[in-house]
Enzyme design. Sequence first.
Site, PDB file in Angstrom:
ATOM      1  CG  ASP A  64     -91.737 -84.399 -51.096  1.00 42.86           C
ATOM      2  OD1 ASP A  64     -93.242 -85.729 -51.096  1.00 42.86           O
ATOM      3  OD2 ASP A  64     -92.717 -83.191 -51.280  1.00 42.86           O
ATOM      4  CG  HIS A  65     -95.020 -87.339 -48.420  1.00 42.81           C
ATOM      5  ND1 HIS A  65     -95.336 -85.325 -49.352  1.00 42.81           N
ATOM      6  CD2 HIS A  65     -96.184 -86.589 -47.601  1.00 42.81           C
ATOM      7  CE1 HIS A  65     -95.247 -85.053 -48.672  1.00 42.81           C
ATOM      8  NE2 HIS A  65     -96.820 -85.409 -47.724  1.00 42.81           N
ATOM      9  CG  ASP A 119     -98.459 -81.519 -49.089  1.00 42.08           C
ATOM     10  OD1 ASP A 119     -98.487 -82.501 -48.540  1.00 42.08           O
ATOM     11  OD2 ASP A 119     -98.522 -80.180 -48.100  1.00 42.08           O
ATOM     12  NE  ARG A 379    -101.129 -80.460 -41.041  1.00 41.22           N
ATOM     13  CZ  ARG A 379    -102.004 -80.484 -42.281  1.00 41.22           C
ATOM     14  NH1 ARG A 379    -101.791 -81.246 -42.388  1.00 41.22           N
ATOM     15  NH2 ARG A 379    -102.118 -79.552 -43.072  1.00 41.22           N
ATOM     16  CB  SER A 539    -102.956 -83.813 -43.966  1.00 42.98           C
ATOM     17  OG  SER A 539    -103.514 -85.032 -45.236  1.00 42.98           O
ATOM     18  NE  ARG A 541    -102.523 -87.383 -44.427  1.00 46.03           N
ATOM     19  CZ  ARG A 541    -102.273 -87.659 -43.279  1.00 46.03           C
ATOM     20  NH1 ARG A 541    -102.514 -88.906 -42.373  1.00 46.03           N
ATOM     21  NH2 ARG A 541    -100.972 -87.203 -43.311  1.00 46.03           N
TER      22      ARG A 541
HETATM   23  C1  MIC Z   1     -99.247 -83.992 -44.232  1.00 40.73           C
HETATM   24  O1  MIC Z   1     -98.125 -83.082 -44.077  1.00 40.73           O
HETATM   25  O2  MIC Z   1     -99.712 -84.733 -43.443  1.00 40.73           O
HETATM   26  C2  MIC Z   1     -98.858 -84.097 -45.396  1.00 40.73           C
HETATM   27  C3  MIC Z   1     -98.630 -85.559 -45.655  1.00 40.73           C
HETATM   28  O3  MIC Z   1     -98.050 -83.820 -46.210  1.00 40.73           O
HETATM   29  C4  MIC Z   1    -100.385 -83.992 -45.886  1.00 40.73           C
HETATM   30  C5  MIC Z   1    -100.757 -84.495 -47.597  1.00 40.73           C
HETATM   31  C6  MIC Z   1    -100.462 -86.273 -47.207  1.00 40.73           C
HETATM   32  O4  MIC Z   1    -101.399 -86.789 -47.005  1.00 40.73           O
HETATM   33  O5  MIC Z   1    -100.077 -87.414 -48.109  1.00 40.73           O
HETATM   34  C7  MIC Z   1    -100.734 -82.733 -45.592  1.00 40.73           C
HETATM   35  O6  MIC Z   1    -100.434 -81.932 -45.140  1.00 40.73           O
HETATM   36  O7  MIC Z   1    -101.832 -82.706 -46.886  1.00 40.73           O
HETATM   37 FE1  SF4 Z   2     -93.737 -83.371 -45.939  1.00 36.61          FE
HETATM   38 FE2  SF4 Z   2     -96.564 -82.232 -45.012  1.00 36.61          FE
HETATM   39 FE3  SF4 Z   2     -94.462 -82.669 -43.383  1.00 36.61          FE
HETATM   40 FE4  SF4 Z   2     -94.044 -80.765 -45.646  1.00 36.61          FE
HETATM   41  S1  SF4 Z   2     -95.724 -81.121 -43.565  1.00 36.61           S
HETATM   42  S2  SF4 Z   2     -92.532 -81.934 -44.279  1.00 36.61           S
HETATM   43  S3  SF4 Z   2     -95.362 -81.680 -46.958  1.00 36.61           S
HETATM   44  S4  SF4 Z   2     -94.927 -84.097 -44.341  1.00 36.61           S
END
Ligand code: MIC
Ligand code: SF4
Length: 648
Positions: A64-65, A119, A379, A539, A541
């Site tokens: 999905d990313h 995630d 965010r 995140s 990550r």
């Molecule tokens: C995000 O919302 O920052 C992400 C991208 O979903 C991350 C995960 C990632 O960095 O792949 C998260 O929330 O953990």
């Molecule tokens: Fe995707 Fe993270 Fe955004 Fe949710 S917050 S839609 S998991 S990138």
Amino acid sequence: MNFTLTEKILRDHLVEGRYEPGREIGIRIDQTLTQDATGTMAYLQFESMGLSKVETEISASYVDHNTIQVGFENADDHRYLQTIAEKYGIHFSRPGNGICHQVHLERFGRPGKTLLGSDSHTPTCGGLGMIAIGAGGLDVAVAMGGGPYYLTAPRVIRVNLDGELPDWVTAKDVILKVLDELTTKGNVGCVCEYAGEGVRSLTVPERATITNMGAETGVTTSIFPSDEETRKFLAAEDRGGDWIPLEADEGAEYHRELEVDLSDLEPLMAAPHSPGNIVPVSSLAGTAVDQVMIGSCTNSSYVDLMTVAEMLKGRRLASGVSLGVAPGSRQVLSMIAEDGGLSDLLDFGARILESACGFCIGNSISPGTDSISIRTSNRNFKGRSGTASANVYLASPVVAAAAAIRGEIVDPRELDLDFPRIKMPERFKIDDSMTIPPIPPAERERVSIYRGPNIGAPPTNDPMPEGLRGRIAIKVEDYVTTDHIMPAGSRLKYRSNVPKYSEFVFEPLDQDFSKRASDYRDRGIHNLIAAGLSYGQGSSREHAALCPMYLGVKAVMAKSIERIHAANLVNFGIVPFTFGSESDYASLKEDDEVEIPGIREAIERGDEVIEAFDRTAGLRVRLKTVLSARQREILIAGGLLPYTVRKR
Ligand code: MIC
Ligand code: SF4
């Protein structure tokens, strides 16, 4: 004993340690989820553990990313993930099927179970009455192998909901209100447990909006009871058999209680550049808007989008505004298409985006220079949208839709519109054909794993050296997020290629960091990071620990470090320190030569205070680190992977 709902589920899953808030416990994980941006690394790590299958009840792998697919890298990674799923007995949700959290809520989440996801928004499924926690990919890999997940037995905050939401005030405003109260810091080691009369009036997707964005407070997770609403939702997903009733015991004791009267709430927004920067929408009325983005795992359910469609029906998009709508899942997209919402959105002038993270992760639809973007996501850190100078405001779908109609921020109650009363479907459209279920064990033998040229074995760390002799390779301020440490956006496609991705560590703050750090590393000098408050928020990550590790970072010294990031640091053999006093942070300068002699022995002994010497300034610095025996062993081994392999 009278237990909180959180404690009930955790005790039910306890496999190690004594349950006492503040102490480390190990729990059994029933379900795992990964997404593609963190998943490739998690599965590479899983592979290196040498197991033949996953040991959980359900493990699901979502794509999905990274679905923009500029270049070959992402498509190759998707194929890798698909073959891994076939080999090890994992459900594979293909690109186009939706955002991991929305799809997991629809098709897999179950009250009373535990879910660990790579995630940070995994708590979304807490809306179904399960303990759903975000973690680094390596922790998820270990859980897939049947290993326990370790966490601090949480302090539970009861959020008591009273009353009912007025028209135009939504679940998003509830979580923005909670964020206003709890703020984005100081909640590490806590869980938000929702209770009270007001809970009943909220549907499961509304609850999921609240538990999703609870991540921004820094709590371990958020949870709602499992009640009649939960039963109705699961029945509508044809999963009525998964329902059990669950709630806290009467008289359970809480660490803290928060009262929120839903009837008193008003439409709220998080202003740039933090989800905790809460203001009433009315205070920003009249601010011109350039972009409106509706979607993400926070607010893209069927009711969210049908409500928006109903508001926009028969109207036209304000000139000067670009509107994007990304349905959370294929189920949502297909249902709004059948029920007419999709054509209302199209007629209004919306750009229909894929059911994926898309704009939220900043890899597409970035706003223009200095522009204002209203988004329903969770965010708004500076630069996350892909545009450093953009101002992103977070709001509910109705506030976003109102801005698309007017071309400026407006309290939706001021529009001359009837509040759309969209009903929850009695039955969702169920079509699981885009999720490939595990294949029979006998057929897994012949599956060969596909690896494109962008994918490489995860680098590992050496065991902890006897002492550290290094440099402060970077000194950063308060509230540095993992988006600063390891940017996503256009860099996201290198997630499976650690040497390449490492070139971008701290890119938004200091473009020379990577080069400087790798130079030091190659000369045998250890790299150290000095940071302010809430270091590593945002995140999950693990690349924000893995790539610095690759560049030779051995310790982070900060005023405070966020939960998931601190765990990721330990997992990659980097010592998470906090400063003994404020003045220590102030006295350290970038590039100072710092020594921590005897660090290995000090960690083996379990010293909670360790002395460092700043040779450049001629100063002693007191560093603190509170680690469990298990974490100390991990650090000595050089990280969780060498530790786990050694243990078997
Ligand atoms: C995000 O919302 O920052 C992400 C991208 O979903 C991350 C995960 C990632 O960095 O792949 C998260 O929330 O953990
Ligand atoms: Fe995707 Fe993270 Fe955004 Fe949710 S917050 S839609 S998991 S990138």
